[in-house]
Design a protein around this motif. Structure first.
Motif, PDB file in Angstrom:
ATOM      1  N   ARG A  42       4.690   0.571  10.432  1.00  0.00           N
ATOM      2  CA  ARG A  42       4.917  -0.711   9.243  1.00  0.00           C
ATOM      3  C   ARG A  42       4.951  -0.358   8.076  1.00  0.00           C
ATOM      4  O   ARG A  42       5.994  -0.635   7.663  1.00  0.00           O
ATOM      5  CB  ARG A  42       3.486  -1.454   9.982  1.00  0.00           C
ATOM      6  N   VAL A  43       4.430   0.759   7.448  1.00  0.00           N
ATOM      7  CA  VAL A  43       4.422   0.789   6.090  1.00  0.00           C
ATOM      8  C   VAL A  43       5.543   1.902   5.676  1.00  0.00           C
ATOM      9  O   VAL A  43       6.059   2.141   4.877  1.00  0.00           O
ATOM     10  CB  VAL A  43       2.644   1.703   5.775  1.00  0.00           C
ATOM     11  N   ILE A  44       5.783   2.696   7.164  1.00  0.00           N
ATOM     12  CA  ILE A  44       6.523   3.928   6.869  1.00  0.00           C
ATOM     13  C   ILE A  44       7.671   3.481   7.032  1.00  0.00           C
ATOM     14  O   ILE A  44       9.250   4.229   6.753  1.00  0.00           O
ATOM     15  CB  ILE A  44       6.118   5.528   6.898  1.00  0.00           C
ATOM     16  N   GLU A  45       7.630   2.294   8.232  1.00  0.00           N
ATOM     17  CA  GLU A  45       8.859   2.127   8.829  1.00  0.00           C
ATOM     18  C   GLU A  45       9.883   2.287   7.712  1.00  0.00           C
ATOM     19  O   GLU A  45      11.542   2.517   8.338  1.00  0.00           O
ATOM     20  CB  GLU A  45       8.787   1.034   9.620  1.00  0.00           C
ATOM     21  N   PRO A  46      10.670   1.448   6.457  1.00  0.00           N
ATOM     22  CA  PRO A  46      11.485   1.013   5.456  1.00  0.00           C
ATOM     23  C   PRO A  46      11.883   2.412   5.159  1.00  0.00           C
ATOM     24  O   PRO A  46      13.442   2.581   4.622  1.00  0.00           O
ATOM     25  CB  PRO A  46      10.590   0.459   4.588  1.00  0.00           C
ATOM     26  N   THR A  55      13.816  -2.060   0.990  1.00  0.00           N
ATOM     27  CA  THR A  55      13.253  -1.111   1.527  1.00  0.00           C
ATOM     28  C   THR A  55      12.073  -1.633   0.019  1.00  0.00           C
ATOM     29  O   THR A  55      10.469  -1.266   1.073  1.00  0.00           O
ATOM     30  CB  THR A  55      13.672   0.248   1.112  1.00  0.00           C
ATOM     31  N   PHE A  56      11.897  -1.450  -0.710  1.00  0.00           N
ATOM     32  CA  PHE A  56      11.145  -1.528  -1.343  1.00  0.00           C
ATOM     33  C   PHE A  56       9.946  -2.717  -0.977  1.00  0.00           C
ATOM     34  O   PHE A  56       8.934  -2.495  -0.882  1.00  0.00           O
ATOM     35  CB  PHE A  56      10.550  -1.332  -3.312  1.00  0.00           C
ATOM     36  N   VAL A  63       2.132  -3.265   3.357  1.00  0.00           N
ATOM     37  CA  VAL A  63       0.628  -2.726   2.637  1.00  0.00           C
ATOM     38  C   VAL A  63       0.009  -3.570   2.557  1.00  0.00           C
ATOM     39  O   VAL A  63      -1.428  -4.116   3.112  1.00  0.00           O
ATOM     40  CB  VAL A  63       0.850  -1.573   1.502  1.00  0.00           C
ATOM     41  N   VAL A  64       0.653  -4.870   2.291  1.00  0.00           N
ATOM     42  CA  VAL A  64       0.512  -5.968   2.070  1.00  0.00           C
ATOM     43  C   VAL A  64      -0.352  -5.988   3.168  1.00  0.00           C
ATOM     44  O   VAL A  64      -1.281  -6.986   3.436  1.00  0.00           O
ATOM     45  CB  VAL A  64       0.637  -7.115   1.014  1.00  0.00           C
ATOM     46  N   GLY A  65       0.496  -6.433   4.578  1.00  0.00           N
ATOM     47  CA  GLY A  65       0.207  -6.816   5.622  1.00  0.00           C
ATOM     48  C   GLY A  65      -0.989  -6.351   6.178  1.00  0.00           C
ATOM     49  O   GLY A  65      -2.016  -6.659   6.740  1.00  0.00           O
ATOM     50  N   SER A  66      -1.390  -4.901   6.151  1.00  0.00           N
ATOM     51  CA  SER A  66      -2.018  -4.022   6.847  1.00  0.00           C
ATOM     52  C   SER A  66      -3.718  -3.947   6.198  1.00  0.00           C
ATOM     53  O   SER A  66      -4.472  -4.193   6.506  1.00  0.00           O
ATOM     54  CB  SER A  66      -1.567  -2.238   6.699  1.00  0.00           C
ATOM     55  N   LYS A 242      14.268  -4.647  20.737  1.00  0.00           N
ATOM     56  CA  LYS A 242      13.063  -4.195  20.557  1.00  0.00           C
ATOM     57  C   LYS A 242      13.129  -3.387  18.799  1.00  0.00           C
ATOM     58  O   LYS A 242      12.545  -1.681  18.816  1.00  0.00           O
ATOM     59  CB  LYS A 242      13.469  -3.066  21.747  1.00  0.00           C
ATOM     60  N   LYS A 243      14.578  -3.627  18.211  1.00  0.00           N
ATOM     61  CA  LYS A 243      13.494  -3.515  16.861  1.00  0.00           C
ATOM     62  C   LYS A 243      13.231  -4.150  16.558  1.00  0.00           C
ATOM     63  O   LYS A 243      12.674  -5.446  16.267  1.00  0.00           O
ATOM     64  CB  LYS A 243      15.222  -3.365  15.981  1.00  0.00           C
ATOM     65  N   LEU A 244      12.135  -3.823  14.802  1.00  0.00           N
ATOM     66  CA  LEU A 244      11.748  -4.424  13.558  1.00  0.00           C
ATOM     67  C   LEU A 244      12.852  -5.392  13.287  1.00  0.00           C
ATOM     68  O   LEU A 244      12.196  -6.823  13.306  1.00  0.00           O
ATOM     69  CB  LEU A 244      11.602  -3.355  12.433  1.00  0.00           C
ATOM     70  N   LEU A 245      13.855  -5.020  12.163  1.00  0.00           N
ATOM     71  CA  LEU A 245      14.770  -5.852  11.766  1.00  0.00           C
ATOM     72  C   LEU A 245      16.016  -6.576  12.635  1.00  0.00           C
ATOM     73  O   LEU A 245      16.974  -5.335  13.191  1.00  0.00           O
ATOM     74  CB  LEU A 245      15.532  -5.150  11.017  1.00  0.00           C
TER      75      LEU A 245
END
Ligand SMILES: [Zn+2]
Length: 278
Positions: A42-46, A55-56, A63-66, A242-245
């Motif tokens: 999740r963190v590196i996906e963007p 992106t940021f 990060v915050v979600g994790s 199946k995509k994130l965004l």
């Protein structure tokens, strides 16, 4: 810890319902743990797509979600319910250390089973939620709210105006979600459920639209289960594409249920993009 570890014996002093509830609780803990496996992706996906203005933001959300997921797991692990279960396991093991029977105990399905048994008890007492039609008494609403709190111990409902106003808030992924349900009732007992996710921008407005277009529009329990699914089913990827965004760079903002295979009445909840709702 696997749920099978607990299931060897009904255990001294615990009846079947208590064991089922404990297994359901452990299954939820296991789901939280499983979800944490997606923390790094999740963190590196963007960064796996061309840089863009989001992106940021997406990185920070990851990060915050994790971090929140870790904190929630920590709290759940230290909760009295978990500790009571662990105590019970120790006690059970000292009385009988043979775990052979646990091999035949399924590790999943306990959450649904606990919920179904709750519904069956209610059916024996009166009618089912689905039978309410357009009549909903104060008692019905109170029963649904109490049942919800038993099922989802980590989601707190706040009720006002004799349960005709129900609010809840929780963090899902990296986003704080605040939901509000108002129950409009007419003198003849007919009612209308209005639900919204508070917020004037995305993703909150998309969530409100996805809730408004839900099936079983007059079913309060179903609506509350759908709201809970925003916490229990993380919008990591869409069940359809199946995509994130999606094209608007939104994570899946809809939650929909589907039946598990076979004749079972069990429902599972999935995350979907608004545009992927069929
Ligand atoms: Zn999709």
């Amino acid at each position: 810890m696997s749920t099978t570890d607990l299931a060897a014996q009904p255990g001294p002093g615990w009846d079947e319902a208590q064991c089922t509830a404990a297994l359901a609780h452990l299954e939820q803990l296991q789901a939280q743990l499983d979800d944490l496996r997606l923390a790094i992706p999740r963190v590196i996906e963007p960064f796996q797509r061309p840089p863009n203005p989001a992106t940021f933001k997406l990185y920070a959300q990851g990060v915050v979600g994790s971090q929140n997921d870790l904190k929630n797991l920590h709290e759940a692990w230290r909760s009295p319910e978990t500790q009571r279960t662990l105590e019970q396991v120790k006690l059970s093991l000292t009385k009988n250390a043979d775990l052979a029977a646990s091999a035949s105990i399924p590790s999943h399905g306990w959450v649904e089973r606990e919920r179904r048994e709750g519904v069956l008890k209610k059916e024996n007492r009166s009618e089912t939620v689905e039978d309410f039609g357009n009549i909903l008494t104060d008692e019905d609403i109170a029963g649904i709210v109490v049942g919800f709190q038993k099922t989802y111990t980590n989601i707190k409902l706040e009720t006002r105006d004799e349960n005709c106003s129900i609010s809840t808030r929780f963090v899902s992924g990296a986003v704080m979600l605040k939901f509000h349900i108002s129950i409009e009732r007419e003198a003849n007992g007919r009612y209308k459920l209005n639900a919204e996710c508070l917020g004037t921008t995305e993703p909150w407005q998309a969530i409100t639209r996805c809730i408004a277009s839900r099936p079983q529009v007059n079913d309060l329990k179903y609506l509350l289960d759908m709201i809970a699914a925003y916490k229990t089913v993380k919008g990591t990827s869409c069940a359809k594409c199946k995509k994130l965004l999606d094209n608007s760079l939104l994570t899946p903002t809809a939650r929909r249920s589907k039946k598990v295979a076979g004749d079972s009445p069990e429902l599972v909840w999935e995350a979907l993009h608004e545009g992927c709702l069929g």
